[in-house]
Write an enzyme that holds these catalytic residues in place. Structure first.
Site, mmCIF file in Angstrom:
data_model
loop_
_atom_site.group_PDB
_atom_site.id
_atom_site.type_symbol
_atom_site.label_atom_id
_atom_site.label_comp_id
_atom_site.label_asym_id
_atom_site.label_seq_id
_atom_site.Cartn_x
_atom_site.Cartn_y
_atom_site.Cartn_z
ATOM 1 N N ALA A 162 5.041 5.728 40.777
ATOM 2 C CA ALA A 162 4.487 6.304 39.530
ATOM 3 C C ALA A 162 3.289 5.671 39.307
ATOM 4 C CB ALA A 162 5.707 5.546 38.806
ATOM 5 N N CYS A 163 3.256 5.346 38.146
ATOM 6 C CA CYS A 163 1.561 5.764 37.781
ATOM 7 C C CYS A 163 1.229 3.429 38.320
ATOM 8 C CB CYS A 163 1.538 4.807 36.162
ATOM 9 S SG CYS A 163 1.909 6.159 35.367
#
Length: 380
Positions: A162-163
């Site tokens: 993800a981020c």
């Protein structure tokens, strides 16, 4: 390609690259589009709303968006369909399997800029890691397609945290350098986040933007004169459902269908804020102390560009005071949240003024939960 029989090395960041889409959507444009959709929806369902069967949608505003996030604009790969109240998602012509995919295309552009800045050619690179949260397909790996487009004779693979994908990618690349398994590794983060965003959701329709970054991690023995020593890295994951996207081939409902709403980005924003801020701040301070770095002496924090309030509070807990724009620069206002690319954009755009021996931190955090820190020092 590097001779892998050579001794293990010391990893550094030699260069970075950035691709920014030409089109940008301002908050004013976004609100006008969203509010038109709301008006149409409420009118179409007026009878059900009046009967109390469904709830009327609430309009958005520029003031609401900026207070909630600090975002003023975001770049996108397909502006017109995103702003069309009848579509409200990106659209572009389907490419054949023989054409370069759109995600690989923007990744290649960022990677080429990084290679040019470092004075590198394709044959100098050993590996490509595509570290991003929004992959175009499960396989073949985006990294291998980028590798081929660049003409690199080595290996590549995708990774999704993800981020935090970019910082996880940097540590992975650094570990290859330390182990002697590679001398030059490209970490590419193409993020077309507009594709996983629910543009019809008032609480999140303003969050994300599109971009691509690249980080060239190399053995210090090969690095150009201007580079950044990697002093240490730390990764952390803690499972949470508070940020989630359920789209996948085992979950076949489409986002346009009512039951498919969670196939796009969903989050419990207040819970994320409350849980992630202390976790990340503590992680940074503890890792700095382990590296014998006074966290309050950090010259600059290049934090994940998710939310202005989160960054402000994390920086305050690390530095011991309210951080200035110089100490913790923001790109969130013009780029929006670009997932794994955010902290790299900040590092790419806001590092030239630092002096030799200045120490800083690249940090990302996001779904998982996941968090990654990369402590760096400008080479003398």
């Amino acid at each position: 390609m590097t001779d892998m029989t050579e001794m293990s090395g010391r990893p550094v960041i030699s260069a970075t690259g950035l691709f920014t889409p030409e089109d940008s959507i301002s908050n004013e444009e976004l609100v006008a589009s969203f509010n038109e959709y709301v008006r149409r929806y409420n009118q179409q369902h007026s009878d059900s709303i009046e009967a109390g069967e469904i709830t009327a949608l609430t309009e958005s505003s520029v003031e609401f968006i900026e207070k909630a996030s600090g975002i003023k604009a975001r770049h996108v790969m397909a502006k017109q369909p995103v702003l069309d109240p009848d579509i409200m998602s990106p659209r572009w012509p389907q490419r054949s399997n023989d054409e370069l995919s759109i995600l690989a295309e923007i990744g290649v552009k960022a990677a080429r800029q990084a290679l040019e800045r470092a004075g590198r050619k394709a044959e100098d690179v050993d590996a490509v890691l595509c570290a991003a949260s929004n992959m175009e397909r499960p396989y073949p790996a985006m990294a291998i397609e980028i590798q081929q487009a660049l003409g690199i004779d080595g290996f590549g693979f995708d990774m999704n945290v993800a981020c935090s994908s970019a910082t996880f990618g940097i540590q992975t690349a650094a570990d290859y350098i330390r182990a002697g398994n590679a001398k030059s590794v490209l970490v590419v983060s193409p993020e077309i986040t507009s594709g996983h965003l629910n543009w019809r959701d008032r609480d999140s329709h303003f969050i994300f933007g599109d971009v691509a970054t690249a980080v060239l991690v190399e053995d210090a023995a090969l690095a150009p004169a201007e580079h950044w020593d990697i002093l240490g890295t730390k990764l952390k994951t803690v499972f949470s459902n508070n940020i989630r996207n359920n789209f996948g081939f085992l979950n076949r409902a489409y986002p346009e269908e009512a039951e498919g709403a969670d196939k796009l980005f969903v989050q419990e924003g207040r819970k994320v804020f409350k849980e992630v801020v202390p976790m990340v701040a503590q992680m940074i301070v503890e890792e700095a102390e382990r590296l014998k770095i006074d966290p309050q002496s950090l010259r600059r924090l290049w934090l994940h560009q998710a939310n202005a309030g989160m960054n402000r509070l994390i920086a305050h807990r690390v530095l011991g005071h309210e951080a200035s724009e110089d100490e913790s620069p923001t790109v969130l206002d013009s780029y929006g949240n670009t997932s794994s690319a955010g902290s790299i954009i900040a590092f790419h755009l806001h590092r030239a003024d630092l002096q030799a021996e200045d120490t800083g931190l690249i940090c990302s955090f996001g779904a998982g939960y996941s968090a990654g820190t990369v402590f760096v020092r400008k080479a003398g």
